[in-house]
Scaffold this active site. Structure first.
Site, short mmCIF file in Angstrom:
data_model
loop_
_atom_site.label_atom_id
_atom_site.label_comp_id
_atom_site.label_asym_id
_atom_site.label_seq_id
_atom_site.Cartn_x
_atom_site.Cartn_y
_atom_site.Cartn_z
N ASP A 116 0.85 -1.18 0.00
CA ASP A 116 0.00 0.00 0.00
C ASP A 116 0.89 1.24 0.00
O ASP A 116 1.90 1.28 0.71
CB ASP A 116 -0.89 -0.02 1.26
CG ASP A 116 -2.03 0.97 1.18
OD1 ASP A 116 -1.77 2.18 1.02
OD2 ASP A 116 -3.18 0.53 1.32
N GLN A 147 -14.53 2.18 1.15
CA GLN A 147 -13.90 1.77 -0.10
C GLN A 147 -13.60 3.01 -0.93
O GLN A 147 -14.49 3.79 -1.24
CB GLN A 147 -14.80 0.80 -0.89
CG GLN A 147 -14.13 0.23 -2.11
CD GLN A 147 -14.97 -0.82 -2.84
OE1 GLN A 147 -16.14 -1.04 -2.54
NE2 GLN A 147 -14.35 -1.47 -3.81
N HIS A 206 -10.22 -5.43 -3.19
CA HIS A 206 -8.88 -5.62 -2.66
C HIS A 206 -8.94 -5.96 -1.18
O HIS A 206 -9.79 -5.50 -0.45
CB HIS A 206 -7.99 -4.39 -2.90
CG HIS A 206 -8.53 -3.10 -2.38
ND1 HIS A 206 -9.59 -2.43 -2.97
CD2 HIS A 206 -8.16 -2.33 -1.33
CE1 HIS A 206 -9.83 -1.30 -2.31
NE2 HIS A 206 -8.99 -1.23 -1.29
N PHE A 207 -8.01 -6.82 -0.81
CA PHE A 207 -7.89 -7.27 0.57
C PHE A 207 -6.67 -6.59 1.19
O PHE A 207 -5.59 -6.62 0.60
CB PHE A 207 -7.70 -8.80 0.64
CG PHE A 207 -8.84 -9.56 0.02
CD1 PHE A 207 -9.97 -9.87 0.78
CD2 PHE A 207 -8.79 -9.97 -1.30
CE1 PHE A 207 -11.03 -10.58 0.22
CE2 PHE A 207 -9.83 -10.69 -1.86
CZ PHE A 207 -10.95 -11.00 -1.11
#
Length: 135
Positions: free
Chosen positions: A30, A93, A99-100
């Protein structure tokens, strides 16, 4: 989706810190991590959220999430792991490509969890019946 940032990352059109790739999934760090080592696992196929995730693909995601949870915990020397998936704007979101999140956690990292609320037995019974009906 031509304008989806995660589709572009999976195709290599936008740079990322890739940690894994196979024919169905792509994982990368990320860019604004909760803690260093915060990773994202995405399907290469554009899927908006959990509700639209094809069952066959979702069944492949589970073992990968476990694999990344173990690897991120070990690699980051973390005390624990949070797993997360935000579905819909109200749930946070921001990128509408499923996405996890695999987030390393540390005892002293300063992050807190949301607090729960107490509800009456009638409210709990009512919502449980609505959920059961929706199944």
């Amino acid at each position: 989706m031509n304008d989806c940032i995660f589709c572009k990352i999976a195709k290599g059109e936008i740079p990322s810190t890739k940690i894994y790739e196979d024919k169905d999934f792509f994982a990368f760090l990320d860019i604004k991590p909760v803690n260093l080592g915060h990773a994202l696992l995405i399907p290469k196929t554009h899927v908006k959220n959990l509700y639209e995730f094809p069952e066959e693909l979702l069944s492949k995601a589970g073992p990968l999430i476990k694999k990344f949870a173990i690897a991120v915990k070990k690699g980051a020397n973390a005390d624990g792991i949070n797993l997360g998936m935000n579905n819909d704007e109200a749930a946070g979101q921001l990128v509408f490509h499923a996405h996890f999140h695999i987030i390393p956690r540390f005892k002293d990292d300063g992050h807190i969890h949301w607090g729960g609320k107490e509800h009456s037995a009638d409210e709990m019974q009512s919502i449980s019946q609505k959920i059961i009906s929706a199944l």
